[in-house]
Design an enzyme around this catalytic site. Structure first.
Site, PDB file in Angstrom:
ATOM      1  N   ARG A 114       1.044  -0.873   0.070  1.00 27.77           N
ATOM      2  CA  ARG A 114      -0.017  -0.292   0.476  1.00 27.77           C
ATOM      3  C   ARG A 114       0.428   1.557  -0.066  1.00 27.77           C
ATOM      4  O   ARG A 114       2.493   1.305   0.205  1.00 27.77           O
ATOM      5  CB  ARG A 114      -0.436   0.097   1.457  1.00 27.77           C
ATOM      6  CG  ARG A 114      -0.781  -0.998   2.653  1.00 27.77           C
ATOM      7  CD  ARG A 114       0.092   0.289   3.414  1.00 27.77           C
ATOM      8  NE  ARG A 114      -0.099   1.749   3.362  1.00 27.77           N
ATOM      9  CZ  ARG A 114       1.195   2.607   3.486  1.00 27.77           C
ATOM     10  NH1 ARG A 114       1.519   1.999   3.400  1.00 27.77           N
ATOM     11  NH2 ARG A 114       0.611   3.214   3.965  1.00 27.77           N
ATOM     12  N   GLY A 115       0.106   2.578  -0.278  1.00 30.77           N
ATOM     13  CA  GLY A 115       0.574   3.363  -0.303  1.00 30.77           C
ATOM     14  C   GLY A 115       1.279   3.730  -1.957  1.00 30.77           C
ATOM     15  O   GLY A 115       1.574   3.041  -2.429  1.00 30.77           O
TER      16      GLY A 115
ATOM     17  N   ARG B  49      -7.380  -0.582  -6.694  1.00 30.32           N
ATOM     18  CA  ARG B  49      -7.413   0.955  -5.770  1.00 30.32           C
ATOM     19  C   ARG B  49      -7.809   2.588  -6.532  1.00 30.32           C
ATOM     20  O   ARG B  49      -6.752   2.582  -7.868  1.00 30.32           O
ATOM     21  CB  ARG B  49      -6.312   1.109  -4.943  1.00 30.32           C
ATOM     22  CG  ARG B  49      -6.383   0.175  -3.602  1.00 30.32           C
ATOM     23  CD  ARG B  49      -5.423  -0.166  -2.777  1.00 30.32           C
ATOM     24  NE  ARG B  49      -6.196   1.056  -2.081  1.00 30.32           N
ATOM     25  CZ  ARG B  49      -5.730   1.216  -0.824  1.00 30.32           C
ATOM     26  NH1 ARG B  49      -4.079   1.338  -0.886  1.00 30.32           N
ATOM     27  NH2 ARG B  49      -5.773   2.024  -0.531  1.00 30.32           N
TER      28      ARG B  49
ATOM     29  N   GLN C  63      -2.577   2.537   8.818  1.00 28.70           N
ATOM     30  CA  GLN C  63      -0.964   2.648   9.143  1.00 28.70           C
ATOM     31  C   GLN C  63       0.128   3.407   9.826  1.00 28.70           C
ATOM     32  O   GLN C  63       1.355   3.741  10.056  1.00 28.70           O
ATOM     33  CB  GLN C  63      -1.298   3.688   7.514  1.00 28.70           C
ATOM     34  CG  GLN C  63      -1.898   2.368   6.617  1.00 28.70           C
ATOM     35  CD  GLN C  63      -3.477   2.950   6.622  1.00 28.70           C
ATOM     36  OE1 GLN C  63      -3.822   3.270   7.563  1.00 28.70           O
ATOM     37  NE2 GLN C  63      -4.204   2.611   5.584  1.00 28.70           N
TER      38      GLN C  63
ATOM     39  N   ASP D 100      -1.718  11.114  -2.427  1.00 32.33           N
ATOM     40  CA  ASP D 100      -2.220   9.631  -2.932  1.00 32.33           C
ATOM     41  C   ASP D 100      -2.524  10.876  -5.178  1.00 32.33           C
ATOM     42  O   ASP D 100      -2.546   9.432  -5.959  1.00 32.33           O
ATOM     43  CB  ASP D 100      -3.910   9.065  -2.841  1.00 32.33           C
ATOM     44  CG  ASP D 100      -3.184   7.897  -2.042  1.00 32.33           C
ATOM     45  OD1 ASP D 100      -2.719   8.345  -0.387  1.00 32.33           O
ATOM     46  OD2 ASP D 100      -2.286   6.955  -2.234  1.00 32.33           O
TER      47      ASP D 100
ATOM     48  N   ASN E 248      -5.643  11.859  -0.063  1.00 30.11           N
ATOM     49  CA  ASN E 248      -4.693  11.697   1.243  1.00 30.11           C
ATOM     50  C   ASN E 248      -5.180  10.831   1.590  1.00 30.11           C
ATOM     51  O   ASN E 248      -6.212  10.875   1.578  1.00 30.11           O
ATOM     52  CB  ASN E 248      -3.776  13.150   1.605  1.00 30.11           C
ATOM     53  CG  ASN E 248      -3.037  11.673   1.977  1.00 30.11           C
ATOM     54  OD1 ASN E 248      -2.325  10.928   1.677  1.00 30.11           O
ATOM     55  ND2 ASN E 248      -2.334  12.016   3.753  1.00 30.11           N
TER      56      ASN E 248
HETATM   57  O1  MRU Z   1      -4.756   2.950   2.790  1.00 28.78           O
HETATM   58  P1  MRU Z   1      -3.718   3.622   2.111  1.00 28.78           P
HETATM   59  O2  MRU Z   1      -2.342   2.981   2.980  1.00 28.78           O
HETATM   60  O3  MRU Z   1      -2.580   3.086   0.675  1.00 28.78           O
HETATM   61  O4  MRU Z   1      -2.581   4.949   2.398  1.00 28.78           O
HETATM   62  C1  MRU Z   1      -1.665   5.490   1.891  1.00 28.78           C
HETATM   63  C2  MRU Z   1      -1.540   7.231   2.035  1.00 28.78           C
HETATM   64  O5  MRU Z   1      -2.654   7.564   2.383  1.00 28.78           O
HETATM   65  C3  MRU Z   1      -0.824   8.137   1.892  1.00 28.78           C
HETATM   66  O6  MRU Z   1      -0.093   8.770   2.724  1.00 28.78           O
HETATM   67  C4  MRU Z   1      -0.627   8.162   0.604  1.00 28.78           C
HETATM   68  O7  MRU Z   1      -0.091   7.339  -0.416  1.00 28.78           O
HETATM   69  C5  MRU Z   1       1.253   8.485   0.045  1.00 28.78           C
HETATM   70  S1  MRU Z   1       2.763   7.208   0.417  1.00 28.78           S
HETATM   71  C6  MRU Z   1       3.574   8.338  -0.338  1.00 28.78           C
END
Ligand code: MRU
Length: 346
Positions: free
Chosen positions: A44-45, A86, A193, A234, A244
């Protein structure tokens, strides 16, 4: 520790759903397993899911057999399935578009050469991300005072990019540069997270941090305990609005109300120049069980109605600056800002 790597014709992923209790890898031998791993947040991220999807695309070429339709159709199908996992992080679609473009340049070669070219393409995206993270860290460190109380959100470290991270990359760069910093880490419900991943990464890097629940942020600002907020993104659109992790918008409002700088750190691949304003960003809705439970344990009745948007959109006027590999930018954005400062986006 690699968060992903290619090994024996498959993709190894550090299973982030198991952290910090266990650091275990899962192996994807088929592109559909990569798609499932992205959907279930084993990886993820925003940048990391883009890179995982690129390897998933390369893996599809390995999975292809003569009984399937044409390789071109098989890859198009794989790209579509990976893309749909996603919807909010644009890095996913961006990486798949780069891979599909690459395929077009090699499609007349033999199957083995196509496979090799696609794998090299995915490795190149990973190497580029690592480089961009380094630059983002160096650029962003300039906005961090010599002594500062920081607040970040969700997870934007190595786990989220496969490099050194975006917002967390800035924080670790500043720490390595000798700045006296301390970081507040909201736990980031529903999937934690912040608590599970960011606090873990900060602790491993020896950066002082304090975990809070998400509803404690207002207290911190009111007490004057936060000097600066840095988050990741994101998707950032032309006017500077950005998506985000759900809860980011509230932090931006708090920072604005208390006259504290609020920075977003992200690479070029997080910018979507096709959308004008944040209202156009698709927000992923996730399963109600994620809210009804806490690490697998029920915290509300089965029948309780739940809303679970995974992201929110923060308007550009709440952002002090956008930390990128091309410098600290201000909207409106277009492709030229990266091509002029960095050469080709890749
Ligand atoms: O649902 P996730 O854990 O994928 O969400 C991640 C985030 O919102 C992060 O802040 C974003 O992807 C930036 S990652 C460098």
């Amino acid at each position: 520790m690699d968060i992903l790597r290619w090994e024996n014709n498959g993709l190894l992923l550090l299973d982030q759903t198991r952290l910090p209790d266990a650091a275990e890898y899962c192996r994807c031998g088929h592109y559909r397993q990569v798609a499932r791993a992205i959907k279930e947040l084993q990886v993820r991220g925003a940048p990391a899911i883009g890179i995982a999807a690129a390897f998933g695309y390369a893996l599809a070429a390995v999975n292809f057999t003569a009984e399937d339709r044409s390789l071109e159709q098989f890859l198009a199908q794989a790209a579509q399935e990976l893309r749909e996992t996603r919807p909010t992080a644009i890095n996913l679609a961006w990486a798949l578009d780069r891979m599909a473009e690459l395929y077009q340049t090699v499609k007349h070669a033999g199957l083995d050469q196509v496979r090799e070219a696609l794998l090299n393409g995915a490795e190149r995206l990973l190497a580029d991300q690592k480089e961009q993270d380094q630059r983002i860290g160096a650029v962003g460190s300039q906005v961090v005072p010599e002594r500062a109380e920081l607040l970040t959100y969700c997870n934007t470290g190595a786990l989220a990019t496969a490099g050194t991270g975006t917002a967390l990359g800035v924080i670790s760069y500043a720490h390595r540069a000798g700045k006296q910093i301390h970081v507040y880490v909201p736990e980031t419900r529903p999937l934690l997270q912040g608590a599970r991943l960011t606090a873990w990464e900060l602790e491993q890097a020896g950066i002082p941090c304090t975990l809070i629940t998400d509803n404690m942020a207002g207290y911190l600002f009111a007490q004057g305990l936060v000097d600066l907020v840095i988050v990741g993104a994101d998707r950032i659109v032309t006017n500077g609005d950005f998506a985000n992790k759900i809860g980011t918008y509230g932090l931006a409002v708090l920072a604005d109300h208390h006259h504290r700088p609020f920075f977003v750190a992200a690479p070029a691949s997080t910018f979507d120049f096709s959308l004008r304003a944040g209202g156009e960003i698709p927000v992923e809705m996730r399963a109600p069980e994620e809210v009804r439970t806490f690490r697998g344990h029920p915290v509300a009745g089965d029948g309780i109605r739940v809303l679970n948007p995974s992201f929110d959109v923060t308007p550009h006027h709440l952002v002090s600056g956008y930390i990128t590999e091309a410098g600290i930018l201000q909207p409106p954005f277009d492709e030229r800002v990266f091509t002029e400062n960095m050469g080709e986006r890749s």
